[in-house]
Design a protein around this motif. Structure first.
Motif, PDB file in Angstrom:
ATOM      1  N   LYS A  69     -29.502  24.241   9.208  1.00  0.00           N
ATOM      2  CA  LYS A  69     -29.870  22.939   8.653  1.00  0.00           C
ATOM      3  C   LYS A  69     -30.948  23.104   7.594  1.00  0.00           C
ATOM      4  O   LYS A  69     -31.887  23.890   7.760  1.00  0.00           O
ATOM      5  CB  LYS A  69     -30.339  22.017   9.773  1.00  0.00           C
ATOM      6  CG  LYS A  69     -30.905  20.676   9.295  1.00  0.00           C
ATOM      7  CD  LYS A  69     -32.419  20.655   9.428  1.00  0.00           C
ATOM      8  CE  LYS A  69     -33.008  19.309   9.009  1.00  0.00           C
ATOM      9  NZ  LYS A  69     -34.475  19.287   9.175  1.00  0.00           N
ATOM     10  N   THR A  70     -30.820  22.357   6.490  1.00  0.00           N
ATOM     11  CA  THR A  70     -31.837  22.361   5.447  1.00  0.00           C
ATOM     12  C   THR A  70     -32.372  20.957   5.229  1.00  0.00           C
ATOM     13  O   THR A  70     -31.621  19.978   5.258  1.00  0.00           O
ATOM     14  CB  THR A  70     -31.289  22.875   4.098  1.00  0.00           C
ATOM     15  OG1 THR A  70     -30.441  21.878   3.515  1.00  0.00           O
ATOM     16  CG2 THR A  70     -30.510  24.168   4.281  1.00  0.00           C
ATOM     17  N   LEU A  71     -33.670  20.852   5.049  1.00  0.00           N
ATOM     18  CA  LEU A  71     -34.296  19.615   4.602  1.00  0.00           C
ATOM     19  C   LEU A  71     -34.401  19.700   3.088  1.00  0.00           C
ATOM     20  O   LEU A  71     -35.072  20.591   2.561  1.00  0.00           O
ATOM     21  CB  LEU A  71     -35.680  19.452   5.232  1.00  0.00           C
ATOM     22  CG  LEU A  71     -36.516  18.264   4.738  1.00  0.00           C
ATOM     23  CD1 LEU A  71     -35.822  16.947   5.012  1.00  0.00           C
ATOM     24  CD2 LEU A  71     -37.907  18.286   5.372  1.00  0.00           C
ATOM     25  N   THR A  72     -33.719  18.786   2.387  1.00  0.00           N
ATOM     26  CA  THR A  72     -33.627  18.880   0.933  1.00  0.00           C
ATOM     27  C   THR A  72     -34.179  17.600   0.311  1.00  0.00           C
ATOM     28  O   THR A  72     -33.450  16.648   0.032  1.00  0.00           O
ATOM     29  CB  THR A  72     -32.167  19.128   0.499  1.00  0.00           C
ATOM     30  OG1 THR A  72     -31.678  20.296   1.178  1.00  0.00           O
ATOM     31  CG2 THR A  72     -32.069  19.355  -1.002  1.00  0.00           C
ATOM     32  N   ARG A  73     -35.505  17.608   0.113  1.00  0.00           N
ATOM     33  CA  ARG A  73     -36.163  16.459  -0.502  1.00  0.00           C
ATOM     34  C   ARG A  73     -36.187  16.654  -2.007  1.00  0.00           C
ATOM     35  O   ARG A  73     -36.602  17.705  -2.504  1.00  0.00           O
ATOM     36  CB  ARG A  73     -37.570  16.298   0.066  1.00  0.00           C
ATOM     37  CG  ARG A  73     -37.570  15.853   1.514  1.00  0.00           C
ATOM     38  CD  ARG A  73     -38.940  15.874   2.119  1.00  0.00           C
ATOM     39  NE  ARG A  73     -39.457  17.241   2.204  1.00  0.00           N
ATOM     40  CZ  ARG A  73     -40.586  17.568   2.817  1.00  0.00           C
ATOM     41  NH1 ARG A  73     -41.322  16.634   3.367  1.00  0.00           N
ATOM     42  NH2 ARG A  73     -40.984  18.818   2.864  1.00  0.00           N
ATOM     43  N   ILE A  74     -35.725  15.640  -2.719  1.00  0.00           N
ATOM     44  CA  ILE A  74     -35.534  15.728  -4.165  1.00  0.00           C
ATOM     45  C   ILE A  74     -36.534  14.796  -4.830  1.00  0.00           C
ATOM     46  O   ILE A  74     -36.385  13.574  -4.794  1.00  0.00           O
ATOM     47  CB  ILE A  74     -34.096  15.331  -4.545  1.00  0.00           C
ATOM     48  CG1 ILE A  74     -33.088  16.210  -3.781  1.00  0.00           C
ATOM     49  CG2 ILE A  74     -33.873  15.421  -6.043  1.00  0.00           C
ATOM     50  CD1 ILE A  74     -31.716  15.589  -3.626  1.00  0.00           C
ATOM     51  N   CYS A  75     -37.571  15.367  -5.398  1.00  0.00           N
ATOM     52  CA  CYS A  75     -38.598  14.593  -6.088  1.00  0.00           C
ATOM     53  C   CYS A  75     -38.530  14.928  -7.574  1.00  0.00           C
ATOM     54  O   CYS A  75     -38.835  16.059  -7.975  1.00  0.00           O
ATOM     55  CB  CYS A  75     -39.984  14.906  -5.526  1.00  0.00           C
ATOM     56  SG  CYS A  75     -41.301  13.969  -6.337  1.00  0.00           S
ATOM     57  N   LEU A  76     -38.133  13.957  -8.379  1.00  0.00           N
ATOM     58  CA  LEU A  76     -37.942  14.214  -9.813  1.00  0.00           C
ATOM     59  C   LEU A  76     -39.251  14.521 -10.518  1.00  0.00           C
ATOM     60  O   LEU A  76     -39.245  15.092 -11.611  1.00  0.00           O
ATOM     61  CB  LEU A  76     -37.256  13.010 -10.458  1.00  0.00           C
ATOM     62  CG  LEU A  76     -35.890  12.644  -9.862  1.00  0.00           C
ATOM     63  CD1 LEU A  76     -35.281  11.457 -10.611  1.00  0.00           C
ATOM     64  CD2 LEU A  76     -34.932  13.824  -9.871  1.00  0.00           C
ATOM     65  N   GLY A  77     -40.371  14.192  -9.907  1.00  0.00           N
ATOM     66  CA  GLY A  77     -41.671  14.454 -10.513  1.00  0.00           C
ATOM     67  C   GLY A  77     -42.336  15.726 -10.033  1.00  0.00           C
ATOM     68  O   GLY A  77     -43.477  16.005 -10.400  1.00  0.00           O
TER      69      GLY A  77
END
Length: 292
Positions: free
Chosen positions: A138-146
């Motif tokens: 399992k991966t936690l994939t948080r996508i923050c454009l900044g």
């Protein structure tokens, strides 16, 4: 097996852990109904010990292991998601026989840290998951454009998806569109943000053949899940409010075709009344119904 016995084995017989993984009885990933109820316990490795405002709720390892053992003993619970330290303990306790076991991979983005979005892969690798006979990662994939660190997490997640698929193993991606707010990571849970996260996560890796999604229960979930054909498990998150409202939301969401079950940790392991078995039994009934 209590904590003292686990420590004794770790001190005197560390090789027993590896041998026990090789001897573990396994089962198919999904049963006849195609659904899964997975208990999650990978929060502590990211420094996230809180439940319902109690910042140290998960601090005691023996207490957490006891709650996990209770949950895994209940009918309808298919398996567990966690990090190597907890899974090795549960293995020695005999709690993982004939269970689905998912290894949590990136725990480097510690809760509240300046580097939270630079979420390094610090736990399981695809190779270790395959060698030890786990059923997926399992991966936690948080996508923050900044945040520039996001691109490294995306690249590492893609490599994990590809590596797991090479071994025919599930890659469970937990994606969020996120922002930094008041110095902390904050996940955006409006429908359009979740839809965007689904599309980004679905395209990671050289194949999607073994990719599953782990998504929050949000508003307009029918519209949200129209964004994917990937099998999806719903997460519980840090429980708030009346558990009956949570169970009702899960029950409604489980009627959506893409939803194949639940991955829930704190809401089941730390219910307000302390009755882990009762909370787990409700989730099992919602997931599998009378056919379990």
């Amino acid at each position: 097996m209590d904590a003292a016995q686990l420590t004794e084995i770790r001190a005197r017989e560390p090789g027993r852990i590896g041998r026990s993984w090789q001897k573990r009885s396994r089962r198919p990933l999904v049963g006849d109904d195609g659904r899964l109820l997975i208990v999650a316990a990978d929060h502590p490795a990211r420094g996230a010990l809180g439940v319902r405002g109690d910042g140290r709720a998960m601090a005691s390892r023996p207490d957490l292991l006891d709650r996990l053992a209770t949950a895994l003993s209940r009918p309808g619970v298919d398996g567990v998601l966690s990090t190597p330290d907890l899974l090795d303990d549960l293995l020695l306790m005999g709690a993982l026989e004939d269970k689905v076991v998912i290894g949590s991979m990136n725990r480097g983005g510690l809760q509240g840290s300046a580097f939270e979005f630079d979420d390094r892969f610090t736990a399981y690798t695809p190779q270790a998951i395959a060698a030890q006979g786990l059923d997926g990662g399992k991966t936690l994939t948080r996508i923050c454009l900044g945040e520039a660190g996001t691109v490294a997490t995306l690249e590492a997640t893609a490599a994990a998806v590809t590596g797991l698929a090479e071994h025919g193993l599930m890659a469970m991606i937990e994606p969020f569109m996120s922002v930094r707010q008041d110095g902390r990571a904050h996940n955006l849970l409006d429908p359009d943000s979740v839809i965007k996260s689904i599309h980004i996560a679905s395209g990671l890796g050289a194949t999607s053949a073994h990719t599953w999604l782990k998504l929050p229960v949000v508003d307009e979930l029918d519209r949200v899940l129209d964004a994917t054909t990937l099998p999806t498990l719903l997460l519980g998150g840090d429980p708030q409010g009346d558990p009956r409202d949570t169970y009702a939301a899960w029950g409604a969401a489980l009627r959506i075709p893409q939803v194949r079950g639940l991955v829930v940790g704190r809401a089941l392991l730390y219910p307000p009344d302390g009755d882990v078995a009762a909370a787990v039994d409700i989730a099992a009934e919602l997931t599998h119904g009378s056919g379990r």
